[in-house]
Design a protein around this motif. Sequence first.
Motif, PDB file in Angstrom:
ATOM      1  N   THR A   1     -45.705 -10.838   4.640  1.00 15.00           N
ATOM      2  CA  THR A   1     -44.559 -11.400   5.561  1.00 15.00           C
ATOM      3  C   THR A   1     -45.049 -12.753   6.534  1.00 15.00           C
ATOM      4  O   THR A   1     -44.380 -13.661   6.532  1.00 15.00           O
ATOM      5  CB  THR A   1     -43.869 -10.401   6.320  1.00 15.00           C
ATOM      6  N   LEU A   2     -46.209 -12.209   6.899  1.00 14.86           N
ATOM      7  CA  LEU A   2     -46.791 -13.319   7.845  1.00 14.86           C
ATOM      8  C   LEU A   2     -47.095 -14.568   7.097  1.00 14.86           C
ATOM      9  O   LEU A   2     -46.940 -15.524   7.513  1.00 14.86           O
ATOM     10  CB  LEU A   2     -47.802 -12.753   8.765  1.00 14.86           C
ATOM     11  N   LEU A   3     -47.833 -14.444   6.071  1.00  9.46           N
ATOM     12  CA  LEU A   3     -48.225 -15.623   4.891  1.00  9.46           C
ATOM     13  C   LEU A   3     -47.105 -16.412   4.560  1.00  9.46           C
ATOM     14  O   LEU A   3     -47.059 -17.628   4.664  1.00  9.46           O
ATOM     15  CB  LEU A   3     -49.183 -14.954   3.911  1.00  9.46           C
ATOM     16  N   ARG A   4     -45.931 -15.770   4.235  1.00 15.65           N
ATOM     17  CA  ARG A   4     -44.867 -16.420   3.667  1.00 15.65           C
ATOM     18  C   ARG A   4     -44.147 -17.268   4.926  1.00 15.65           C
ATOM     19  O   ARG A   4     -43.728 -18.311   4.737  1.00 15.65           O
ATOM     20  CB  ARG A   4     -43.705 -15.325   3.119  1.00 15.65           C
ATOM     21  N   TRP A   5     -44.251 -16.416   6.106  1.00 10.08           N
ATOM     22  CA  TRP A   5     -43.702 -17.123   7.153  1.00 10.08           C
ATOM     23  C   TRP A   5     -44.251 -18.160   7.706  1.00 10.08           C
ATOM     24  O   TRP A   5     -43.791 -19.403   8.105  1.00 10.08           O
ATOM     25  CB  TRP A   5     -43.645 -16.302   8.317  1.00 10.08           C
ATOM     26  N   GLN A   6     -45.686 -18.282   7.685  1.00  9.51           N
ATOM     27  CA  GLN A   6     -46.374 -19.543   8.279  1.00  9.51           C
ATOM     28  C   GLN A   6     -46.389 -20.312   7.124  1.00  9.51           C
ATOM     29  O   GLN A   6     -46.521 -21.638   7.450  1.00  9.51           O
ATOM     30  CB  GLN A   6     -47.889 -18.967   8.713  1.00  9.51           C
ATOM     31  N   ASP A   7     -46.477 -20.320   5.732  1.00  9.53           N
ATOM     32  CA  ASP A   7     -46.653 -21.175   4.766  1.00  9.53           C
ATOM     33  C   ASP A   7     -45.341 -21.819   4.848  1.00  9.53           C
ATOM     34  O   ASP A   7     -45.036 -23.011   4.419  1.00  9.53           O
ATOM     35  CB  ASP A   7     -46.551 -20.436   3.405  1.00  9.53           C
ATOM     36  N   SER A   8     -44.071 -21.368   5.343  1.00 14.11           N
ATOM     37  CA  SER A   8     -43.186 -21.933   5.343  1.00 14.11           C
ATOM     38  C   SER A   8     -42.763 -23.009   6.761  1.00 14.11           C
ATOM     39  O   SER A   8     -41.820 -23.683   6.797  1.00 14.11           O
ATOM     40  CB  SER A   8     -41.824 -21.124   5.440  1.00 14.11           C
ATOM     41  N   GLY A   9     -43.832 -22.879   7.262  1.00 10.73           N
ATOM     42  CA  GLY A   9     -44.141 -23.657   8.584  1.00 10.73           C
ATOM     43  C   GLY A   9     -43.544 -23.120   9.793  1.00 10.73           C
ATOM     44  O   GLY A   9     -43.563 -23.890  10.705  1.00 10.73           O
ATOM     45  N   ALA A  10     -43.214 -22.082   9.822  1.00 16.40           N
ATOM     46  CA  ALA A  10     -42.920 -21.376  10.943  1.00 16.40           C
ATOM     47  C   ALA A  10     -44.085 -20.777  11.593  1.00 16.40           C
ATOM     48  O   ALA A  10     -44.966 -20.600  11.215  1.00 16.40           O
ATOM     49  CB  ALA A  10     -41.505 -20.116  10.636  1.00 16.40           C
TER      50      ALA A  10
END
Length: 68
Positions: free
Chosen positions: A12-21
Amino acid sequence: MTVDRVSDPVETLLRWQDSGAIWRVVARRPDAVTIALYECTGGQEVDRFTSADPALLRFLGERATSED
Protein backbone atom coordinates in the motif's frame (compact mmCIF):
# COMPACT_ATOMS: atom_id res chain seq x y z
CA MET A 1 -9.16 2.66 5.86
CA THR A 2 -9.33 -0.09 8.43
CA VAL A 3 -6.61 -2.64 9.13
CA ASP A 4 -8.79 -5.34 7.58
CA ARG A 5 -8.80 -3.47 4.26
CA VAL A 6 -5.00 -3.20 4.17
CA SER A 7 -3.94 -6.74 3.36
CA ASP A 8 -0.35 -5.74 2.53
CA PRO A 9 0.54 -2.43 4.17
CA VAL A 10 4.04 -2.31 2.63
CA GLU A 11 2.56 -2.68 -0.85
CA THR A 12 0.00 0.00 0.00
CA LEU A 13 2.75 2.47 0.94
CA LEU A 14 4.88 1.60 -2.09
CA ARG A 15 1.94 2.13 -4.47
CA TRP A 16 1.07 5.37 -2.70
CA GLN A 17 4.57 6.85 -2.94
CA ASP A 18 5.13 5.52 -6.48
CA SER A 19 2.06 7.51 -7.55
CA GLY A 20 3.70 10.66 -6.18
CA ALA A 21 1.63 10.90 -3.03
CA ILE A 22 2.98 11.16 0.52
CA TRP A 23 2.57 9.02 3.62
CA ARG A 24 3.48 9.96 7.17
CA VAL A 25 3.71 8.05 10.44
CA VAL A 26 1.31 9.88 12.77
CA ALA A 27 1.58 7.50 15.75
CA ARG A 28 4.18 4.93 16.66
CA ARG A 29 4.16 2.31 19.39
CA PRO A 30 6.68 -0.50 19.78
CA ASP A 31 4.20 -2.96 18.27
CA ALA A 32 2.21 -0.87 15.76
CA VAL A 33 2.11 2.31 13.69
CA THR A 34 -0.59 4.57 12.33
CA ILE A 35 0.07 5.88 8.83
CA ALA A 36 -1.70 8.86 7.27
CA LEU A 37 -1.96 9.02 3.49
CA TYR A 38 -1.78 12.50 1.93
CA GLU A 39 -2.33 13.87 -1.55
CA CYS A 40 0.73 14.69 -3.66
CA THR A 41 1.09 18.18 -2.21
CA GLY A 42 1.15 16.76 1.30
CA GLY A 43 -1.61 19.10 2.40
CA GLN A 44 -4.85 17.12 2.48
CA GLU A 45 -5.06 13.86 4.43
CA VAL A 46 -6.92 11.31 2.32
CA ASP A 47 -6.96 8.28 4.63
CA ARG A 48 -5.11 6.52 7.43
CA PHE A 49 -4.59 3.04 8.80
CA THR A 50 -3.03 1.32 11.79
CA SER A 51 -1.01 -1.86 11.47
CA ALA A 52 1.14 -4.16 13.57
CA ASP A 53 2.44 -6.03 10.52
CA PRO A 54 6.10 -6.97 11.21
CA ALA A 55 7.03 -6.43 7.53
CA LEU A 56 5.66 -2.88 7.71
CA LEU A 57 7.58 -2.13 10.90
CA ARG A 58 10.80 -3.39 9.24
CA PHE A 59 10.06 -1.39 6.06
CA LEU A 60 9.56 1.81 8.04
CA GLY A 61 12.51 1.43 10.35
CA GLU A 62 12.99 4.89 11.84
CA ARG A 63 11.46 6.75 8.88
CA ALA A 64 8.58 9.09 9.65
CA THR A 65 7.51 9.89 6.09
CA SER A 66 7.86 8.79 2.48
CA GLU A 67 10.03 11.87 2.07
CA ASP A 68 12.73 10.47 4.41
